[in-house]
Design an enzyme around this catalytic site. Structure first.
Site, short mmCIF file in Angstrom:
data_model
loop_
_atom_site.label_atom_id
_atom_site.label_comp_id
_atom_site.label_asym_id
_atom_site.label_seq_id
_atom_site.Cartn_x
_atom_site.Cartn_y
_atom_site.Cartn_z
N ASP A 68 -23.98 -24.18 -13.97
CA ASP A 68 -25.02 -23.69 -13.06
C ASP A 68 -26.24 -24.62 -13.13
OD1 ASP A 68 -25.60 -22.90 -15.69
OD2 ASP A 68 -26.72 -21.13 -15.06
N HIS A 85 -28.86 -26.92 -25.30
CA HIS A 85 -27.91 -25.80 -25.31
C HIS A 85 -26.54 -26.21 -24.77
CE1 HIS A 85 -31.09 -22.99 -26.32
NE2 HIS A 85 -31.80 -23.38 -25.28
#
Length: 324
Positions: free
Chosen positions: A8, A242
């Site tokens: 995303d 991340h």
């Protein structure tokens, strides 16, 4: 290593894609997009732009625009910018079209085409994976591994980044996450326990901007606002890698330590989005923990190893391109 990258984009998604595009052993079969860091139209456009920007030849398939049962989450432009890539103007005038096939359908097709070979690397909400399971439950026995960036299990310094107990990708579609964790396929979760320890400093980003060619410079430019958020919220100069950590875990699993057991995601109430691990060997009364597959959760990380691998992989690719 055949990989479907479910993403995303997102600034750290862009960093992870740059790493994958530079890795000599990564064979990207598809980019599948999902809502999360922006609406799915934005994340799909960003995926198309990034593949062109990084020179990665891979088809992009548009996926889910809402969670399975909950309303669509509110975008967070203070994290990734209104355009999802730092609002530096890079996307002005850009237009491209994704493939006609939907992301969940293409996930099923590729796993069926390459049985036992495909790693599903998912760094956004897990809706596309849950929909693929719904389309064809048989893929659980055919996928090589499912590696996700998501969750927080209590070993690290950060239990949640959206609530005190919930990580963003899981809370954005907890029903999908629970379905993915409880399906009988091998899941490895790279959560906030380890990713919040992988801090790429401003100095390191500046160095990569110099050694990493156009890609390194672009990643530095789009991450100025991202770093500002970390500086103001957490008090350090840099940002957490991340999604990069999850991508690196595919190729360098030895940089992480693990625990195993059944995993559930909380789907309602004040703990919405919390991920809970029942470690193998622990006994409880009959209930929600019965007959769960044993999944893998990361509990510790060689952060310096992750940071070094990321910078070195992108720099090496830039130097090879320069030499040619």
């Amino acid at each position: 290593m055949k990989i479907i990258f479910d993403t995303d984009p997102g600034i750290d998604d862009a960093m992870a894609l740059a790493y994958l595009g530079a890795h000599p052993q990564a064979e990207l079969l598809a980019l599948t997009t999902v809502f999360g860091n922006g609406g799915v139209d934005i994340t799909t456009r960003n995926a198309l732009y990034l593949t062109q920007r990084f020179g990665i030849s891979v088809p992009v398939y548009k996926g889910a625009h809402t969670p399975l049962h909950l309303p669509a989450p509110t975008p967070a432009p203070h994290v990734h910018g209104y355009d999802g890539l730092g609002d530096i103007g890079a996307l002005q005038g850009f237009a491209a079209e994704a493939e006609a096939t939907s992301a969940p359908v293409r996930i099923v097709e590729l796993i069926r085409e390459y049985p036992g070979e495909v790693t599903l690397l998912a760094v956004g909400p897990l809706t596309n994976l849950a929909l693929a399971l719904e389309l064809d439950p048989g893929i659980t026995g055919l996928v090589k591994e499912v590696v996700i960036m998501g969750g927080a299990f209590g070993w690290g310094p950060r239990r949640g980044n959206v609530s005190p107990v919930a990580e963003a990708n899981i809370i954005n579609d907890p029903h999908a996450a629970d379905r993915v964790f409880t399906a009988p396929w091998p899941v490895r979760a790279i959560g906030l326990d380890v990713t919040t320890q992988c801090i790429f400093s401003t100095a390191a980003a500046q160095a990569l901007a110099e050694t990493g060619g156009d890609t390194g410079k672009f990643l530095f430019d789009i991450s100025r606002g991202y770093e500002k958020l970390y500086r103001e919220r957490d008090g350090f100069a840099g940002c957490a890698l991340h999604d990069v950590a999850a991508a690196i875990a595919v190729f360098e699993p030895q940089l992480f330590d693990y625990a195993k057991g059944g995993v559930r995601a909380v789907c309602d109430g004040i703990a919405l989005g919390q991920t809970i691990l029942k470690q193998d060997g622990l006994l409880f009364p009959p209930g929600a923990w019965d007959n769960l597959p044993s999944q893998t959760v990361c509990i510790a990380v060689d952060a310096e190893g992750v940071l070094g691998t990321y910078a070195r992989t992108i720099s090496d690719k830039a130097q090879l391109k320069k030499a040619s």
